[in-house]
Design an enzyme around this catalytic site. Structure first.
Site, mmCIF file in Angstrom:
data_model
loop_
_atom_site.group_PDB
_atom_site.id
_atom_site.type_symbol
_atom_site.label_atom_id
_atom_site.label_comp_id
_atom_site.label_asym_id
_atom_site.label_seq_id
_atom_site.Cartn_x
_atom_site.Cartn_y
_atom_site.Cartn_z
ATOM 1 N N SER A 64 2.107 -6.820 7.318
ATOM 2 C CA SER A 64 2.907 -6.836 8.541
ATOM 3 C C SER A 64 2.203 -7.590 9.665
ATOM 4 O O SER A 64 0.981 -7.777 9.658
ATOM 5 C CB SER A 64 3.190 -5.404 8.989
HETATM 6 N N1 SAM Z 1 1.278 -1.496 4.956
HETATM 7 C C1 SAM Z 1 1.093 -2.731 4.246
HETATM 8 C C2 SAM Z 1 -0.157 -3.452 4.634
HETATM 9 O O1 SAM Z 1 -0.908 -2.958 5.507
HETATM 10 O O2 SAM Z 1 -0.415 -4.499 4.041
HETATM 11 C C3 SAM Z 1 2.286 -3.647 4.322
HETATM 12 C C4 SAM Z 1 3.434 -3.085 3.606
HETATM 13 S S1 SAM Z 1 4.689 -4.191 3.070
HETATM 14 C C5 SAM Z 1 5.477 -4.636 4.562
HETATM 15 C C6 SAM Z 1 5.756 -2.971 2.306
HETATM 16 C C7 SAM Z 1 5.218 -2.407 1.005
HETATM 17 O O3 SAM Z 1 6.045 -1.317 0.614
HETATM 18 C C8 SAM Z 1 5.244 -3.405 -0.139
HETATM 19 O O4 SAM Z 1 3.961 -3.533 -0.673
HETATM 20 C C9 SAM Z 1 6.203 -2.764 -1.145
HETATM 21 O O5 SAM Z 1 5.894 -3.019 -2.486
HETATM 22 C C10 SAM Z 1 6.068 -1.297 -0.799
HETATM 23 N N2 SAM Z 1 7.152 -0.428 -1.248
HETATM 24 C C11 SAM Z 1 8.493 -0.662 -1.261
HETATM 25 N N3 SAM Z 1 9.143 0.409 -1.752
HETATM 26 C C12 SAM Z 1 8.199 1.351 -2.025
HETATM 27 C C13 SAM Z 1 8.249 2.684 -2.538
HETATM 28 N N4 SAM Z 1 9.390 3.292 -2.894
HETATM 29 N N5 SAM Z 1 7.082 3.345 -2.683
HETATM 30 C C14 SAM Z 1 5.909 2.780 -2.349
HETATM 31 N N6 SAM Z 1 5.803 1.529 -1.868
HETATM 32 C C15 SAM Z 1 6.933 0.826 -1.709
#
Ligand code: SAM
Length: 219
Positions: A64
């Site tokens: 992000s």
């Molecule tokens: N917080 C992260 C960082 O510091 O790099 C960025 C997160 S990214 C915007 C969103 C993440 O949510 C992705 O890696 C995606 O694979 C994950 N995601 C989506 N659905 C999910 C779920 N049901 N459970 C866990 N992770 C999930």
């Protein structure tokens, strides 16, 4: 770019976020200075880590933008000792920032195995092994073994508030989650659990754009 220059640019980004009023507290400022984003970006985008935009990480996901992470961490009002679950580990950067604010074990859950590995490697290199626990699974179901949580921070966009996340919050605890009926456009909700039966108070903090939260209680 060498490490010194990367860090110099990162400090300028932190100062800008403070000037803009996005970083408000000394605690979030110190955490940002301690955990620069370039330590969590893939090598090819390290030189852009100070730019205030999301950047690509493996598996088509994103790390992000600094302002977005700062907004959520300020709203989270994290205090030392709080039990925190992050949903959407991605690179591990936000989990490391959370650790710097709570100074106790952090649980973070990611659905894509490639990113579980990516985050674990980044966190190990940055010195967080054993303190940040990266779990592979569907975070829309929360992580019951370590519930109840003081805070749950979701970093992907959900179509609605997943019920299990409310159930796994302490009374008085807070969930931060982007929610929207369109895949890539949401509103950032602050959801405070008011009683044991799961009554909540919801504060809407306006428009945001996250990758989708995919799972049983997501998309
Ligand atoms: N917080 C992260 C960082 O510091 O790099 C960025 C997160 S990214 C915007 C969103 C993440 O949510 C992705 O890696 C995606 O694979 C994950 N995601 C989506 N659905 C999910 C779920 N049901 N459970 C866990 N992770 C999930």
């Amino acid at each position: 770019m060498n490490e010194e220059e990367l860090y110099r640019r990162w400090v300028r980004r932190v100062e800008t976020l403070e000037r803009e009023g996005i970083i408000k507290s000394i605690e979030v400022r110190e955490a940002f200075l301690k955990v620069p984003r370039y330590k969590f970006t893939p090598p090819e985008s390290r030189d852009w880590a100070h730019v205030d935009e999301p950047l690509p990480i493996p598996a088509g996901q994103t790390i992000s933008a600094p302002h977005m992470v700062a907004i959520m961490l300020e709203l989270a009002e994290l205090k030392p000792g709080m039990n925190v679950l992050e949903v959407g580990t991605g690179s591990g950067w936000n989990a490391a920032l959370i650790y710097e604010l709570v100074r106790t074990d952090v649980y973070t859950i990611e659905r894509i195995p490639e990113l579980v590995e990516f985050a674990r490697k980044n966190l190990e290199r940055a010195g967080y092994s054993g303190r940040i626990h990266v779990i592979h699974g569907d975070g829309t179901k929360g992580f019951p073994p370590k519930a109840p949580y003081d805070r749950i921070i979701v970093t992907a966009g959900a179509p609605r508030i997943p019920r299990p996340l409310i159930e796994q919050l302490k009374v008085g605890g807070k969930l931060l989650i982007p929610v929207g009926s369109y895949h890539l456009w949401q509103e950032l909700l602050e959801v405070i659990k008011i009683d044991e039966r799961g009554k909540t108070k919801v504060i809407n903090h306006g428009g945001v754009a996250f990758v989708p939260l995919v799972g049983e209680h997501g998309w």
